[in-house]
Motif scaffolding. Structure first.
Motif, mmCIF file in Angstrom:
data_model
loop_
_atom_site.group_PDB
_atom_site.id
_atom_site.type_symbol
_atom_site.label_atom_id
_atom_site.label_comp_id
_atom_site.label_asym_id
_atom_site.label_seq_id
_atom_site.Cartn_x
_atom_site.Cartn_y
_atom_site.Cartn_z
ATOM 1 N N VAL A 168 0.845 -1.202 0.000
ATOM 2 C CA VAL A 168 0.000 0.000 0.000
ATOM 3 C C VAL A 168 0.877 1.247 0.000
ATOM 4 O O VAL A 168 0.677 2.181 -0.795
ATOM 5 C CB VAL A 168 -0.950 0.005 1.213
ATOM 6 N N GLY A 169 1.867 1.281 0.892
ATOM 7 C CA GLY A 169 2.760 2.439 0.953
ATOM 8 C C GLY A 169 3.605 2.613 -0.291
ATOM 9 O O GLY A 169 3.886 3.736 -0.714
ATOM 10 N N PHE A 170 3.989 1.501 -0.902
ATOM 11 C CA PHE A 170 4.803 1.557 -2.124
ATOM 12 C C PHE A 170 3.982 2.070 -3.303
ATOM 13 O O PHE A 170 4.386 2.999 -4.016
ATOM 14 C CB PHE A 170 5.357 0.167 -2.418
ATOM 15 N N TYR A 171 2.817 1.469 -3.537
ATOM 16 C CA TYR A 171 2.040 1.781 -4.729
ATOM 17 C C TYR A 171 1.280 3.098 -4.633
ATOM 18 O O TYR A 171 0.748 3.576 -5.633
ATOM 19 C CB TYR A 171 1.076 0.640 -5.038
ATOM 20 N N ALA A 172 1.240 3.690 -3.463
ATOM 21 C CA ALA A 172 0.663 5.027 -3.353
ATOM 22 C C ALA A 172 1.619 6.086 -3.902
ATOM 23 O O ALA A 172 1.208 7.224 -4.169
ATOM 24 C CB ALA A 172 0.328 5.346 -1.895
ATOM 25 N N VAL A 173 2.889 5.709 -4.110
ATOM 26 C CA VAL A 173 3.913 6.676 -4.526
ATOM 27 C C VAL A 173 4.558 6.319 -5.855
ATOM 28 O O VAL A 173 4.535 7.104 -6.818
ATOM 29 C CB VAL A 173 4.998 6.799 -3.427
ATOM 30 N N VAL A 174 5.157 5.131 -5.949
ATOM 31 C CA VAL A 174 6.049 4.806 -7.059
ATOM 32 C C VAL A 174 5.361 4.812 -8.425
ATOM 33 O O VAL A 174 5.969 5.274 -9.406
ATOM 34 C CB VAL A 174 6.762 3.464 -6.793
ATOM 35 N N PRO A 175 4.104 4.352 -8.578
ATOM 36 C CA PRO A 175 3.490 4.405 -9.909
ATOM 37 C C PRO A 175 3.381 5.810 -10.487
ATOM 38 O O PRO A 175 3.289 5.978 -11.703
ATOM 39 C CB PRO A 175 2.094 3.806 -9.673
ATOM 40 N N PHE A 176 3.400 6.820 -9.621
ATOM 41 C CA PHE A 176 3.240 8.202 -10.078
ATOM 42 C C PHE A 176 4.571 8.948 -10.142
ATOM 43 O O PHE A 176 4.598 10.150 -10.432
ATOM 44 C CB PHE A 176 2.264 8.935 -9.150
ATOM 45 N N LEU A 177 5.658 8.250 -9.871
ATOM 46 C CA LEU A 177 6.960 8.905 -9.880
ATOM 47 C C LEU A 177 7.345 9.358 -11.280
ATOM 48 O O LEU A 177 7.886 10.457 -11.460
ATOM 49 C CB LEU A 177 8.009 7.946 -9.305
ATOM 50 N N THR A 178 7.062 8.536 -12.286
ATOM 51 C CA THR A 178 7.396 8.912 -13.661
ATOM 52 C C THR A 178 6.681 10.193 -14.069
ATOM 53 O O THR A 178 7.291 11.120 -14.627
ATOM 54 C CB THR A 178 7.020 7.778 -14.629
ATOM 55 N N CYS A 220 12.090 -1.252 6.620
ATOM 56 C CA CYS A 220 11.059 -0.218 6.778
ATOM 57 C C CYS A 220 11.689 1.141 7.070
ATOM 58 O O CYS A 220 11.279 2.166 6.509
ATOM 59 C CB CYS A 220 10.101 -0.611 7.898
ATOM 60 N N LEU A 221 12.692 1.172 7.947
ATOM 61 C CA LEU A 221 13.322 2.440 8.306
ATOM 62 C C LEU A 221 14.051 3.069 7.117
ATOM 63 O O LEU A 221 13.993 4.300 6.912
ATOM 64 C CB LEU A 221 14.304 2.218 9.461
ATOM 65 N N VAL A 222 14.729 2.256 6.324
ATOM 66 C CA VAL A 222 15.446 2.785 5.163
ATOM 67 C C VAL A 222 14.458 3.316 4.125
ATOM 68 O O VAL A 222 14.689 4.360 3.495
ATOM 69 C CB VAL A 222 16.366 1.708 4.555
ATOM 70 N N ARG A 223 13.325 2.631 3.932
ATOM 71 C CA ARG A 223 12.333 3.148 2.989
ATOM 72 C C ARG A 223 11.736 4.467 3.473
ATOM 73 O O ARG A 223 11.472 5.367 2.670
ATOM 74 C CB ARG A 223 11.237 2.126 2.752
ATOM 75 N N ILE A 224 11.533 4.613 4.769
ATOM 76 C CA ILE A 224 11.071 5.894 5.309
ATOM 77 C C ILE A 224 12.072 6.994 4.959
ATOM 78 O O ILE A 224 11.703 8.087 4.519
ATOM 79 C CB ILE A 224 10.879 5.795 6.832
ATOM 80 N N ALA A 225 13.366 6.711 5.135
ATOM 81 C CA ALA A 225 14.398 7.694 4.798
ATOM 82 C C ALA A 225 14.354 8.037 3.312
ATOM 83 O O ALA A 225 14.540 9.202 2.921
ATOM 84 C CB ALA A 225 15.776 7.143 5.165
ATOM 85 N N GLY A 226 14.080 7.056 2.462
ATOM 86 C CA GLY A 226 13.982 7.318 1.031
ATOM 87 C C GLY A 226 12.822 8.232 0.682
ATOM 88 O O GLY A 226 12.966 9.160 -0.133
ATOM 89 N N THR A 271 5.149 7.721 3.922
ATOM 90 C CA THR A 271 6.023 7.795 5.087
ATOM 91 C C THR A 271 5.267 7.428 6.353
ATOM 92 O O THR A 271 5.758 6.657 7.194
ATOM 93 C CB THR A 271 6.602 9.212 5.212
ATOM 94 N N GLY A 272 4.061 7.955 6.486
ATOM 95 C CA GLY A 272 3.261 7.674 7.675
ATOM 96 C C GLY A 272 2.914 6.207 7.818
ATOM 97 O O GLY A 272 3.025 5.625 8.911
ATOM 98 N N ILE A 273 2.517 5.563 6.717
ATOM 99 C CA ILE A 273 2.107 4.157 6.802
ATOM 100 C C ILE A 273 3.299 3.251 7.094
ATOM 101 O O ILE A 273 3.174 2.247 7.808
ATOM 102 C CB ILE A 273 1.356 3.735 5.522
ATOM 103 N N PHE A 274 4.481 3.615 6.606
ATOM 104 C CA PHE A 274 5.666 2.819 6.934
ATOM 105 C C PHE A 274 6.073 2.996 8.389
ATOM 106 O O PHE A 274 6.563 2.047 9.021
ATOM 107 C CB PHE A 274 6.829 3.170 6.000
ATOM 108 N N CYS A 275 5.860 4.184 8.933
ATOM 109 C CA CYS A 275 6.133 4.379 10.362
ATOM 110 C C CYS A 275 5.219 3.502 11.207
ATOM 111 O O CYS A 275 5.657 2.867 12.179
ATOM 112 C CB CYS A 275 5.933 5.853 10.729
ATOM 113 N N VAL A 276 3.947 3.442 10.824
ATOM 114 C CA VAL A 276 2.991 2.630 11.574
ATOM 115 C C VAL A 276 3.341 1.149 11.481
ATOM 116 O O VAL A 276 3.363 0.427 12.491
ATOM 117 C CB VAL A 276 1.556 2.889 11.071
#
Length: 426
Positions: free
Chosen positions: A21-31, A80-86, A173-178
């Motif tokens: 959920v956290g990944f696909y809310a962001v990466v598909p729209f990066l392009t 999870c922590l490294v992805r939050i930093a990203g 970021t929020g969902i990965f923190c949770v």
């Protein structure tokens, strides 16, 4: 022993769902964000996306080694922590270098997270003792739970884009923190690294990766199945670029991702049943044929400049074929990998890691090549989408060669029996 495995499996599947959920809310729209809001060219976008995928898939070998050495909990939480930093870096980025750094950190988080999860699930799945009915269940459910996250994520991301790309990054970021906090309490503590004895030569399990790297047959398998990752990655690169050329926005892209997710949720179980009937090697061959046909359609759509509706229909059909091929391939590949193990379960994470590393290298090379070809297509006088014929050739080659590389189930049973006998003697 069985109940704890089932409980841990449920936790891992839930983690995969939320992670997606956290990944696909962001990466598909990066392009779209990079090419539209920030005005980057196709070559720069391709490099950033390729670097993200390479830092994830390409570093799976390192992630798998660390999962073997540390245990799954430490690797998953650090991922999870490294992805939050990203995500935080992407939110603060204003130029190419920071976007590249954020993309690399985002991918590295996945490289730490996924090998630990996959290798642990393969133990619960009992793949060292091949049992077709049992083996397919865990990885098929992994695909389904992950795809449900892939369905929900783009819908949330598309809704948040009204407030800008940073809003999607804030949500991710929020969902990965949770999920980090939840997994901290839910996952069992990682055991201390164990040493191998006997044939293991006293090495730590985290250093078992050379066995996978020296297996030429397994390395060839990894190279061939990397085409699956290269093909699937085009949902984030060439498909969005083609929609941009047609003058279509994020809503159409979200629609294609919705189509991909719905097809997976509806058809993954029937496709898995078909894989069992065909056998793994034949099913993977068919899967690569479907990928090749998908890119034939996508290349055709790129030549239809005067009829946007027809082009979108063809792109939708291409996405459908791509997803069918991906459904045939991904759970099957994950189930087959333990057949190559030569020493029981030791170093299992590194085997999964090497396979994904080859996929990451393939994506980096393919995206860089496709981005260059598409950027220079106008000067050469041909349509940019025709570069996808390169992927057609790769998928066709994988389809032809793979059946000769995959070990038979009977061979895997013999290897597993020898490993269990050696363990008893030790």
């Amino acid at each position: 022993m069985a109940p704890p495995l089932r409980s841990e499996t449920s936790t891992l599947l839930g983690a995969q769902l939320v992670f997606n959920v956290g990944f696909y809310a962001v990466v598909p729209f990066l392009t779209s964000a990079l090419s539209g809001e920030y005005g980057m060219g196709a070559a720069a976008v391709g490099l950033i996306l390729g670097a993200r995928t390479f830092s994830q898939q390409g570093m799976f070998l390192v992630g798998g080694m660390l999962a073997d050495h540390w245990g799954p909990k430490r690797s998953i939480l650090l991922g999870c922590l490294v992805r939050i930093a990203g995500y935080v870096t992407l939110a603060l980025a204003t130029d190419f270098s920071l976007f590249l750094l954020g993309a690399v950190l985002t991918g590295a988080g996945g490289a730490l997270f996924s090998p630990a999860l996959e290798s642990q699930l393969s133990r619960a799945d009992g793949t060292e003792q091949p049992q077709s009915g049992k083996r397919r269940s865990v990885f098929v459910w992994l695909a389904l739970t992950g795809e449900f996250g892939a369905l929900v994520g783009p819908l949330i991301g598309a809704a948040l884009l009204g407030w800008g790309f940073d809003a999607a990054l804030a949500f991710g970021t929020g969902i990965f923190c949770v999920v980090t906090l939840v997994l901290w309490f839910r996952l069992p503590a990682s055991p201390r690294p164990k040493r191998q004895t006997g044939d293991g030569g006293g090495r730590r399990t985290g250093l078992a990766f050379p066995e996978a790297a020296k297996d030429r047959r397994f390395f060839l398998f990894c190279v061939l199945v990397s085409v699956n990752m290269v093909a699937y990655n085009q949902l984030y690169f060439t498909i969005p670029l083609e929609l941009n050329r047609l003058g279509l926005g994020e809503a159409w892209l979200a629609g294609l991702f919705l189509l991909a997710s719905v097809l997976t949720l509806l058809l993954q179980l029937p496709v898995a049943a078909g894989v069992q009937r065909l056998g793994e090697a034949r099913a993977m061959s068919v899967g690569f044929v479907l990928l090749a046909l998908a890119f034939v359609l996508a290349a055709t759509a790129s030549t239809m400049r005067e009829s946007g509706v027809s082009a979108v229909v063809i792109l939708a059909a291409a996405v459908g074929l791509l997803i069918l091929g991906h459904m045939s391939l991904t759970p099957t590949i994950l189930s087959v990998i333990p057949r190559f193990l030569r020493s029981g379960t030791a170093g299992r994470g590194a085997y999964y890691g090497l396979a994904a590393t080859c996929g990451g290298v393939g994506v980096l090379l393919a995206n860089g090549t496709l981005g260059f070809l598409q950027s220079t297509a106008g000067q050469a006088g041909w349509e940019p989408g025709l570069s996808l014929l390169l992927l057609v050739a790769l998928a066709a080659a994988a389809s032809a060669v793979l059946p000769f590389v995959v070990p038979s189930e009977s061979a895997a049973i013999r290897v597993g029996t020898r490993a269990r006998t050696a363990a008893v003697k030790r």
